[in-house]
Scaffold this motif. Structure first.
Motif, PDB file in Angstrom:
ATOM      1  N   VAL A  73      22.662  62.464  34.186  1.00 49.57           N
ATOM      2  CA  VAL A  73      21.993  63.753  34.025  1.00 49.57           C
ATOM      3  C   VAL A  73      22.140  64.293  32.608  1.00 49.57           C
ATOM      4  CG1 VAL A  73      22.015  66.167  34.796  1.00 49.57           C
ATOM      5  CG2 VAL A  73      22.187  64.325  36.472  1.00 49.57           C
ATOM      6  N   TRP A  74      23.351  64.193  32.068  1.00 51.76           N
ATOM      7  CA  TRP A  74      23.633  64.821  30.780  1.00 51.76           C
ATOM      8  C   TRP A  74      23.810  63.834  29.637  1.00 51.76           C
ATOM      9  CZ3 TRP A  74      27.349  67.636  34.342  1.00 51.76           C
ATOM     10  CH2 TRP A  74      26.740  68.758  34.895  1.00 51.76           C
ATOM     11  N   ASP A  75      23.664  62.538  29.910  1.00 56.61           N
ATOM     12  CA  ASP A  75      23.768  61.514  28.870  1.00 56.61           C
ATOM     13  C   ASP A  75      25.084  61.630  28.082  1.00 56.61           C
ATOM     14  OD1 ASP A  75      22.810  59.273  27.522  1.00 56.61           O
ATOM     15  OD2 ASP A  75      21.932  60.492  25.931  1.00 56.61           O
ATOM     16  N   LEU A  76      26.184  61.632  28.811  1.00 58.19           N
ATOM     17  CA  LEU A  76      27.501  61.746  28.181  1.00 58.19           C
ATOM     18  C   LEU A  76      27.814  60.513  27.343  1.00 58.19           C
ATOM     19  CD1 LEU A  76      29.770  63.072  31.079  1.00 58.19           C
ATOM     20  CD2 LEU A  76      28.755  64.364  29.216  1.00 58.19           C
ATOM     21  N   PRO A  77      28.503  60.695  26.232  1.00 61.15           N
ATOM     22  CA  PRO A  77      28.909  59.529  25.437  1.00 61.15           C
ATOM     23  C   PRO A  77      30.037  58.764  26.144  1.00 61.15           C
ATOM     24  CG  PRO A  77      29.761  61.548  24.457  1.00 61.15           C
ATOM     25  CD  PRO A  77      28.880  61.958  25.603  1.00 61.15           C
ATOM     26  N   TRP A  78      30.105  57.465  25.871  1.00 61.09           N
ATOM     27  CA  TRP A  78      31.158  56.632  26.470  1.00 61.09           C
ATOM     28  C   TRP A  78      32.543  57.045  25.986  1.00 61.09           C
ATOM     29  CZ3 TRP A  78      30.755  53.693  30.555  1.00 61.09           C
ATOM     30  CH2 TRP A  78      29.493  53.263  30.942  1.00 61.09           C
ATOM     31  N   LEU A  79      32.603  57.765  24.907  1.00 60.97           N
ATOM     32  CA  LEU A  79      33.880  58.242  24.382  1.00 60.97           C
ATOM     33  C   LEU A  79      34.627  59.089  25.412  1.00 60.97           C
ATOM     34  CD1 LEU A  79      35.741  58.413  21.909  1.00 60.97           C
ATOM     35  CD2 LEU A  79      34.445  60.409  21.182  1.00 60.97           C
ATOM     36  N   VAL A  80      33.895  59.826  26.223  1.00 58.86           N
ATOM     37  CA  VAL A  80      34.520  60.661  27.257  1.00 58.86           C
ATOM     38  C   VAL A  80      35.227  59.770  28.280  1.00 58.86           C
ATOM     39  CG1 VAL A  80      34.105  62.373  29.063  1.00 58.86           C
ATOM     40  CG2 VAL A  80      32.824  62.499  26.918  1.00 58.86           C
ATOM     41  N   ALA A  81      34.586  58.684  28.680  1.00 59.12           N
ATOM     42  CA  ALA A  81      35.221  57.747  29.623  1.00 59.12           C
ATOM     43  C   ALA A  81      36.463  57.129  28.988  1.00 59.12           C
ATOM     44  CB  ALA A  81      34.239  56.658  30.023  1.00 59.12           C
ATOM     45  N   GLY A  82      36.376  56.793  27.718  1.00 64.52           N
ATOM     46  CA  GLY A  82      37.536  56.245  27.012  1.00 64.52           C
ATOM     47  C   GLY A  82      38.693  57.228  26.960  1.00 64.52           C
ATOM     48  N   ALA A  83      38.367  58.504  26.764  1.00 58.75           N
ATOM     49  CA  ALA A  83      39.410  59.529  26.734  1.00 58.75           C
ATOM     50  C   ALA A  83      40.098  59.648  28.094  1.00 58.75           C
ATOM     51  CB  ALA A  83      38.816  60.873  26.318  1.00 58.75           C
ATOM     52  N   TYR A  84      39.309  59.603  29.168  1.00 61.05           N
ATOM     53  CA  TYR A  84      39.899  59.637  30.511  1.00 61.05           C
ATOM     54  C   TYR A  84      40.792  58.422  30.747  1.00 61.05           C
ATOM     55  CZ  TYR A  84      37.971  63.743  32.804  1.00 61.05           C
ATOM     56  OH  TYR A  84      37.716  65.039  33.185  1.00 61.05           O
ATOM     57  N   LEU A  85      40.344  57.258  30.309  1.00 62.71           N
ATOM     58  CA  LEU A  85      41.127  56.037  30.504  1.00 62.71           C
ATOM     59  C   LEU A  85      42.456  56.098  29.744  1.00 62.71           C
ATOM     60  CD1 LEU A  85      41.365  53.189  31.671  1.00 62.71           C
ATOM     61  CD2 LEU A  85      40.168  52.366  29.639  1.00 62.71           C
ATOM     62  N   ILE A  86      42.401  56.482  28.485  1.00 61.81           N
ATOM     63  CA  ILE A  86      43.618  56.555  27.673  1.00 61.81           C
ATOM     64  C   ILE A  86      44.569  57.607  28.215  1.00 61.81           C
ATOM     65  CG2 ILE A  86      44.487  57.212  25.385  1.00 61.81           C
ATOM     66  CD1 ILE A  86      41.963  55.789  24.253  1.00 61.81           C
ATOM     67  N   THR A  87      44.046  58.765  28.579  1.00 60.55           N
ATOM     68  CA  THR A  87      44.892  59.827  29.122  1.00 60.55           C
ATOM     69  C   THR A  87      45.494  59.410  30.459  1.00 60.55           C
ATOM     70  OG1 THR A  87      43.440  61.419  28.049  1.00 60.55           O
ATOM     71  CG2 THR A  87      45.009  62.298  29.612  1.00 60.55           C
ATOM     72  N   SER A  88      44.735  58.705  31.284  1.00 59.52           N
ATOM     73  CA  SER A  88      45.247  58.234  32.569  1.00 59.52           C
ATOM     74  C   SER A  88      46.358  57.204  32.382  1.00 59.52           C
ATOM     75  CB  SER A  88      44.120  57.641  33.415  1.00 59.52           C
ATOM     76  OG  SER A  88      43.267  58.659  33.868  1.00 59.52           O
ATOM     77  N   LEU A  89      46.168  56.295  31.441  1.00 57.32           N
ATOM     78  CA  LEU A  89      47.224  55.313  31.155  1.00 57.32           C
ATOM     79  C   LEU A  89      48.486  55.993  30.643  1.00 57.32           C
ATOM     80  CD1 LEU A  89      45.134  52.455  29.498  1.00 57.32           C
ATOM     81  CD2 LEU A  89      46.301  52.373  31.705  1.00 57.32           C
ATOM     82  N   THR A  90      48.313  56.954  29.755  1.00 60.11           N
ATOM     83  CA  THR A  90      49.444  57.708  29.229  1.00 60.11           C
ATOM     84  C   THR A  90      50.180  58.433  30.348  1.00 60.11           C
ATOM     85  OG1 THR A  90      48.305  58.009  27.127  1.00 60.11           O
ATOM     86  CG2 THR A  90      50.131  59.517  27.596  1.00 60.11           C
ATOM     87  N   CYS A  91      49.432  59.037  31.237  1.00 67.86           N
ATOM     88  CA  CYS A  91      50.020  59.778  32.351  1.00 67.86           C
ATOM     89  C   CYS A  91      50.765  58.826  33.294  1.00 67.86           C
ATOM     90  CB  CYS A  91      48.935  60.548  33.085  1.00 67.86           C
ATOM     91  SG  CYS A  91      49.559  61.872  34.127  1.00 67.86           S
ATOM     92  N   PHE A  92      50.183  57.662  33.572  1.00 69.78           N
ATOM     93  CA  PHE A  92      50.845  56.674  34.423  1.00 69.78           C
ATOM     94  C   PHE A  92      52.182  56.259  33.818  1.00 69.78           C
ATOM     95  CE2 PHE A  92      51.932  52.597  36.156  1.00 69.78           C
ATOM     96  CZ  PHE A  92      51.516  52.646  37.476  1.00 69.78           C
TER      97      PHE A  92
END
Length: 113
Positions: free
Chosen positions: A19-38
């Protein structure tokens, strides 16, 4: 059931990308933050087992709030950490909802701008 929130968020994220054509950078940020949190949960679990200095709950919750909650949820399930303290679990789910609401709001603002 344990992974349902992650699957639902993946569907929400996919819809937001379409819908909003989000950049893949947002997915990368979620992945990195999730790994850090784990990793933070794993370190805290190890410290708890060895009687060492613990990561403050506030820090774990903040990492989840800024996007690391999928990693936190996996750590809770796989490491069996932070699953018995009711007040922590309640605040954890508050941060998950806040993150998703924030994600949707910011995504819509990016598209509008």
């Amino acid at each position: 059931m344990h992974y349902l929130p992650i699957y639902l968020f993946a569907a929400i994220y996919a819809a937001a990308m379409l819908v909003w054509d989000l950049p893949w950078l947002v997915a990368g940020a979620y992945l990195i933050t999730s790994l850090t949190c784990f990793v933070a949960y794993a370190i805290d679990k190890s410290a708890a087992s060895n009687g060492n200095w613990r990561t403050p709950e506030r820090s774990l919750l903040l990492l989840g709030l800024v996007g690391g909650w999928p990693g936190a949820l996996l750590a809770q399930q796989w490491l069996r950490h932070k699953t018995s303290k009711r007040s922590f679990r309640q605040m954890f789910w508050v941060t998950v909802v806040a993150n998703i609401v924030g994600f949707l709001w910011l995504s819509s603002r990016l598209a509008a701008g």
